[in-house]
Design an enzyme around this catalytic site. Sequence first.
Site, mmCIF file in Angstrom:
data_model
loop_
_atom_site.group_PDB
_atom_site.id
_atom_site.type_symbol
_atom_site.label_atom_id
_atom_site.label_comp_id
_atom_site.label_asym_id
_atom_site.label_seq_id
_atom_site.Cartn_x
_atom_site.Cartn_y
_atom_site.Cartn_z
ATOM 1 N N LYS A 43 0.821 -1.210 0.000
ATOM 2 C CA LYS A 43 0.000 0.000 0.000
ATOM 3 C C LYS A 43 0.860 1.268 0.000
ATOM 4 O O LYS A 43 0.451 2.295 -0.522
ATOM 5 C CB LYS A 43 -0.950 -0.002 1.194
ATOM 6 C CG LYS A 43 -1.963 -1.136 1.073
ATOM 7 C CD LYS A 43 -3.283 -0.782 1.693
ATOM 8 C CE LYS A 43 -4.390 -1.687 1.198
ATOM 9 N NZ LYS A 43 -4.184 -3.119 1.506
ATOM 10 N N GLU A 98 -10.713 6.322 1.883
ATOM 11 C CA GLU A 98 -11.587 5.323 2.476
ATOM 12 C C GLU A 98 -10.710 4.218 3.036
ATOM 13 O O GLU A 98 -9.586 4.010 2.573
ATOM 14 C CB GLU A 98 -12.526 4.740 1.408
ATOM 15 C CG GLU A 98 -11.944 3.586 0.561
ATOM 16 C CD GLU A 98 -10.786 3.983 -0.362
ATOM 17 O OE1 GLU A 98 -10.574 5.196 -0.561
ATOM 18 O OE2 GLU A 98 -10.103 3.076 -0.875
ATOM 19 N N SER A 126 2.173 -9.661 -0.617
ATOM 20 C CA SER A 126 1.693 -8.275 -0.571
ATOM 21 C C SER A 126 1.963 -7.595 0.766
ATOM 22 O O SER A 126 2.125 -6.385 0.828
ATOM 23 C CB SER A 126 0.201 -8.226 -0.887
ATOM 24 O OG SER A 126 -0.524 -9.112 -0.048
HETATM 25 C C1 LIG Z 1 -5.020 -4.191 1.143
HETATM 26 C C2 LIG Z 1 -4.265 -5.448 1.017
HETATM 27 C C3 LIG Z 1 -4.546 -6.394 -0.002
HETATM 28 C C4 LIG Z 1 -5.681 -6.245 -0.976
HETATM 29 O O1 LIG Z 1 -5.622 -5.146 -1.832
HETATM 30 P P1 LIG Z 1 -5.248 -5.233 -3.372
HETATM 31 O O2 LIG Z 1 -5.642 -3.896 -3.893
HETATM 32 O O3 LIG Z 1 -6.032 -6.343 -3.995
HETATM 33 O O4 LIG Z 1 -3.799 -5.465 -3.473
HETATM 34 C C5 LIG Z 1 -3.742 -7.515 -0.091
HETATM 35 N N1 LIG Z 1 -2.747 -7.734 0.795
HETATM 36 C C6 LIG Z 1 -2.456 -6.871 1.784
HETATM 37 C C7 LIG Z 1 -1.339 -7.187 2.724
HETATM 38 C C8 LIG Z 1 -3.205 -5.702 1.936
HETATM 39 O O5 LIG Z 1 -2.901 -4.848 2.931
#
Ligand SMILES: *Cc1c(COP(=O)(O)O)cnc(C)c1O
Length: 411
Positions: free
Chosen positions: A86, A108, A376
């Site tokens: 993020k 948001e 992620s």
């Molecule tokens: C917010 C988040 C996601 C999901 O968001 P995407 O826009 O699909 O990437 C996935 N993994 C983590 C660790 C997140 O914080």
Amino acid sequence: MRASHIHDDWGGAYIPEILHQTFLELNEQVGAARADASFWAEYQRLMAEYSCRPTPLTFAENLSKHFGGARIYIKREDLNHTGAHKANNVIGQGLLVQRMGKKRVIAETGAGQHGVACATMAAKFGFDCAIYMGAVDVQRQRPNVFWMEKLGAKVVAVEDGQRTLKDAINEAFRDWVTNVDTTHYVFGTACGPAPFPELVAWLQSIISKESIIQIRERCGKLPKRIYACVGGGSNALGAFYEYLDTDVELIGVEAGGDGLSTGRHAARLASDDASPGIAQGYKTMFLQNADGQMRETHSVAAGLDYVGVSPILVDLWQKKRVRFEAATDTEVMAALDLTVKKEGIIPALESAHAFVQAFKEAPSLSPDDAIIINMSGRGDKDIFTIASAYDDPSWRAFIIEKAAEYRQGGR
Ligand SMILES: *Cc1c(COP(=O)(O)O)cnc(C)c1O
């Protein structure tokens, strides 16, 4: 109102008339930033200094041995500042806000991760910041609310509708309409009205711009497959971006929750349960009932339970460029446990969805093939959920004791 198209069938910008000028300006700014190499250079410099980029591509030697097939590499987005991909989006949009000369940002947030990232960015850039969050989520995500407030953001608990993410998005748009001249809306994922899907995917492409160099250095060729979890779709699009014109197979993994047949899931493209709709300023595949009411979704991962999905991913799904799968909560806990034990790496519950599918497919590939799992985010944020899923007795005792201390007014 349809102000612009990115894809003929998906996306678009269905926005109120009053935002028309703002969107024209935003499109112009995004176009200018993309055409100006110095924007990307400044972005990379800032991400290096503030967010540990380039993030490593870690060879998961033990997991690779365990499955005896493909060599498994993990792209470490968990090592970003604030613990997830993020940061890529919010810092990039922060630079854009600076260029636009605005002084206030709003966002948001559902689980609170984007809210914390955005509040962090606002603190660094010196912007005023308001975060819109459904009142139910404010209750459920106290630790993130705590940090947003400490970072100087105003957290607005939204009491409309089901009091969750989509209600927060509606309220954020209301704020934006009132304060367009001073304020930029930092959309959190590759959804919403154009240009947000393209803008967020482009900023997140820093992931694959790094990984394509890293994997070539390590393996002398491109990977066979890349796996990423899909909530709104931003980490997946970032991980796929530079490979779209190659023959690398791209796999998006959605939240299978209790299983696709139970209806308790958040799989839009891996299930048959979603249908086209227009909401929140754009057209995509939504989990909705016949009347267009958004359905309740379920996932152990709070970041994957969104009812919509990136229009860019819907397009790639229709063209069969990206394959979609779902991982159940049970499979996710098992993959997380294995990764922690074998590699000493704690994936976020969201990220663990990508690991599930990679683990299913790795054994049938050859050691000549490399695969990349886009991790992620890091999982220590999920300690409350993970510890209760393990039903860990000493954790329970700890929480009870802490609660008792607080009740007695102690510290
Ligand atoms: C917010 C988040 C996601 C999901 O968001 P995407 O826009 O699909 O990437 C996935 N993994 C983590 C660790 C997140 O914080």
